[in-house]
Scaffold this active site. Structure first.
Site, short mmCIF file in Angstrom:
data_model
loop_
_atom_site.label_atom_id
_atom_site.label_comp_id
_atom_site.label_asym_id
_atom_site.label_seq_id
_atom_site.Cartn_x
_atom_site.Cartn_y
_atom_site.Cartn_z
N LYS A 212 11.52 -2.80 -1.12
CA LYS A 212 12.35 -2.75 0.09
C LYS A 212 13.69 -3.44 -0.11
O LYS A 212 14.73 -2.94 0.35
CB LYS A 212 11.60 -3.40 1.26
CG LYS A 212 12.33 -3.26 2.60
CD LYS A 212 11.49 -3.75 3.76
CE LYS A 212 12.21 -3.52 5.09
NZ LYS A 212 11.37 -3.97 6.24
N PHE B 45 1.73 -8.10 3.40
CA PHE B 45 1.35 -7.09 4.39
C PHE B 45 1.72 -5.70 3.89
O PHE B 45 2.83 -5.45 3.45
CB PHE B 45 2.05 -7.38 5.71
CG PHE B 45 1.78 -6.35 6.78
CD1 PHE B 45 0.51 -6.19 7.31
CD2 PHE B 45 2.79 -5.51 7.24
CE1 PHE B 45 0.24 -5.24 8.28
CE2 PHE B 45 2.54 -4.56 8.22
CZ PHE B 45 1.26 -4.43 8.74
N GLN B 46 0.78 -4.79 3.94
CA GLN B 46 0.92 -3.40 3.49
C GLN B 46 1.36 -3.30 2.03
O GLN B 46 2.12 -2.42 1.66
CB GLN B 46 1.87 -2.62 4.40
CG GLN B 46 1.29 -2.36 5.79
CD GLN B 46 2.06 -1.34 6.60
OE1 GLN B 46 3.27 -1.17 6.42
NE2 GLN B 46 1.38 -0.65 7.51
N GLU C 58 0.15 11.38 5.82
CA GLU C 58 0.79 11.43 4.51
C GLU C 58 0.12 12.44 3.58
O GLU C 58 0.79 13.03 2.72
CB GLU C 58 0.77 10.04 3.85
CG GLU C 58 1.72 9.04 4.49
CD GLU C 58 1.08 8.26 5.64
OE1 GLU C 58 1.73 7.36 6.18
OE2 GLU C 58 -0.09 8.57 5.99
N MET D 64 -19.81 26.71 1.28
CA MET D 64 -20.19 26.71 -0.13
C MET D 64 -21.33 25.74 -0.39
O MET D 64 -22.25 26.03 -1.18
CB MET D 64 -18.99 26.36 -1.01
CG MET D 64 -19.25 26.55 -2.49
SD MET D 64 -19.58 28.28 -2.95
CE MET D 64 -17.89 28.88 -3.18
#
Length: 622
Positions: free
Chosen positions: A188, A138-139, A76, A509
């Site tokens: 959802k 969940f999630q 993602e 760096m």
């Protein structure tokens, strides 16, 4: 920094017109179908994302869309940076999509990145069913709460009928005023519910009225200061590119004859080759640009925010200068440096009005001696500094590849109109210094957040949005190992970017700072091998083998170690346009970025090279 329709090519329709507009057609659809139809209506043509449970209902109707292309990324974070690269290259709103919980939280870094760099992006996330919100389902993650400080605005949608209005508002907010990321989190059950779809929706944005037209009195005051100044500088930030004001900027610069310095986010806003351009300011800016700001008696800041990387120690920055500060975001004016003349407005309108006001001052004879002579004394100093302290580099004595030379030759051999995306670190600064940027939207990088891993997915997004342009990602071996999996995405989706890995075997760096400030104690910056007592056989080897890794992901992969092969290998990469190409450039590990202003110090302490501090005289010229 307003993203105008002309600048973006995006034409959102958030408000229905009054009068004879025909009644919208009403369709009976699911919330998910309404979401895809809404994306089609606002002009979104590309979505970068990964499906998962809570967002899955949206993926079914997306499969049938003839207008929205979905690019299935491998992480993602890649989706978010690709949306940013797409937006920076095209000027349109970038779109990314993820599921709830970890899918959404993986977007946090690119959202923060887009927020810092004022990039128009809409992130769409699935959320658990509305009745489960707050139960630690969940999630489940409160992505609206998590991203509140790093979004321009965000929405939680729990009703299907709210989806069209929310999408219209999200795109409008992301692309107007000071652009930025907007998050739309959709439960959802809202995606699954039956609803009606009609377009355009009635939007509800009370209080959101970005000011674009500057105040005429402030413009006149700014013009008077410009014509009276002895040592003016036009300090140009990314807002000039965001507003599509580069043509107006050129007119203003040539009208006044003032030097122009462009920040890291504004490279290409003013041609590098123009004689009025004195370079990039900041911690690793050109000596002339840094010093011009320090010695100026007037700084005209256009779409810039006086970032700490530009100002150095703030209380010692530009001690002799009056400040004209123009920005679309009123919160930026006076935030870091008090403005003598504050101007709130779109950079394009501000600069256009400044041109007229300066012309009026000229016609009325209201010019100081310095302005009448084209700031001759000021340019005498500037040109002397340019000649004495130009950007440059030394070739390694051992005959190995110079990273600066690699990047410079990539820029010189690239086709006209090439877009360059850089990661973060030494290679980013070298790409800013040694590639010439003549046009806007040809330089993409993570300026404010400094996000390692930006280059490959951002280049992917840029190429997806501008398929006819060559796109080079200039990456370090540290950055590359964070997001290189998106090369698989490129290979499978016909997105043939080109990647240059500036492989010095270290976090370059950080290693440079360890060299300069930590007595050369290189703690945890070596990338290519483990400590001898852990794996003696690994000493001196390069792990991973980037050629084999890139080939495994469907790319053409090359390696270059000999300066004699440099041009040949770059030309070979430029000739391949049907697959992604990766070149592993094995470069000298001790190369350093100069000039440099050490963190926390004054810009007066700029170092042209290690141990070389320029001598500019006694300061203010009265």
């Amino acid at each position: 920094m307003l993203m105008t329709e002309q600048a973006t090519g995006h034409h959102p329709q958030p408000r229905p017109r009054s009068g004879a507009t025909p009644a919208p057609t009403v369709e009976h659809v699911t919330g998910a179908q309404s979401l895809i139809r809404s994306l089609e209506e606002v002009g979104a043509d590309t979505v970068f994302g990964i499906p998962g449970g809570a967002i899955l209902p949206a993926y079914d109707p997306m499969m049938d869309s003839k207008k929205v292309r979905h690019v299935l990324v491998r992480h993602e974070q890649g989706a978010g940076h690709a949306a940013t690269g797409y937006a920076q290259a095209t000027g349109k709103v970038g779109v990314c999509m993820a599921t709830s919980g970890p899918g959404a939280t993986n977007l946090v870094t690119p959202i923060a990145d887009a927020h810092m760099d004022s990039v128009p992006m809409v992130a769409i996330t699935g959320q658990v069913a509305s009745k489960a919100i707050g139960t630690d389902a969940f999630q489940e993650a409160d992505i609206c709460g998590i991203t509140m400080p790093i979004t321009k605005h965000n929405f939680l949608v729990t009703k299907a009928e709210d989806i069209p209005r929310t999408i219209a508002e999200a795109f409008h907010i992301a692309s107007t005023g000071r652009p930025g990321p907007v998050l739309v989190d959709i439960a959802k059950d809202a995606l699954q519910a039956k609803t009606t779809f009609s377009w355009p929706p009635q939007t509800e944005l009370p209080g959101y009225r970005p000011v674009t037209k500057p105040h005429a009195k402030q413009i006149r005051e700014a013009a008077k200061l410009i014509t009276a100044a002895k040592r003016p500088v036009l300090y140009v930030g990314g807002g000039v590119i965001k507003s599509g004001a580069t043509a107006e900027l050129k007119v203003l610069a040539e009208l006044t004859g003032a030097p122009v310095t462009t920040t890291l986010m504004a490279l290409g806003a003013f041609p590098d080759s123009h004689p009025l351009h004195v370079g990039m300011p900041g911690m690793h800016g050109a000596v002339t640009a840094v010093t011009a700001l320090q010695k100026a008696d007037l700084i005209v800041a256009l779409g810039a925010r006086f970032d700490d990387r530009v100002t150095g120690k703030l209380d010692s920055f530009a001690p002799y200068a009056k400040i004209v500060h123009a920005d679309i975001d009123p919160a930026e004016i006076g935030k870091n440096r008090a403005a003598d003349v504050p101007i709130v407005g779109d950079a394009r309108e501000v600069i256009a009005d400044l041109v007229q006001a300066v012309q009026a001052e000229h016609s009325e004879g209201n010019q100081g001696e310095a302005a009448r002579t084209g700031y001759a004394a000021w340019w005498s100093d500037l040109n002397r500094w340019r000649e004495t302290y130009p950007l440059g580099y030394d070739l390694p004595e051992d005959g190995s590849l110079s990273p600066q030379q690699v990047i410079q030759r990539i820029g010189q051999l690239a086709p006209e109109g090439t877009i360059f995306a850089a990661g973060v670190g030494q290679h980013q600064m070298w790409a800013a210094h040694f590639i010439d940027y003549e046009k806007p939207a040809t330089w993409l990088n993570s300026g404010g957040a400094g996000t390692m891993g930006y280059a490959v997915p951002a280049a992917m997004g840029a190429k997806a949005g501008m398929p006819d342009r060559t796109v080079w990602a200039i990456d370090g071996d540290g950055c590359f190992q964070m997001t290189n999996q998106e090369l698989t995405t490129c290979a499978l989706n016909n997105i043939p970017i080109k990647v240059a890995i500036i492989n010095n075997g270290a976090l370059g760096m950080v290693r440079q700072w360890q060299t300069l400030f930590y007595n050369q104690r290189y703690s945890n910056t070596v990338l290519h091998s483990g400590p001898d007592d852990v794996n003696p056989e690994a000493k001196g080897t390069r792990v991973p083998d980037f050629v084999k890794l890139s080939e495994a992901m469907g790319c053409v992969a090359l390696r270059c170690e000999d300066p004699a092969d440099l041009d040949k290998v770059i030309a070979e990469a430029n000739a391949i346009n049907d697959r992604p190409v990766v070149i592993d450039f094995i470069v000298h590990e001790d190369a350093q970025v100069w000039p440099m202003v050490a963190a926390g110090t004054s810009n007066d302490e700029v170092m042209a090279a290690r141990g070389v501090r320029p001598d500019f005289g006694d300061g203010e010229d009265d």
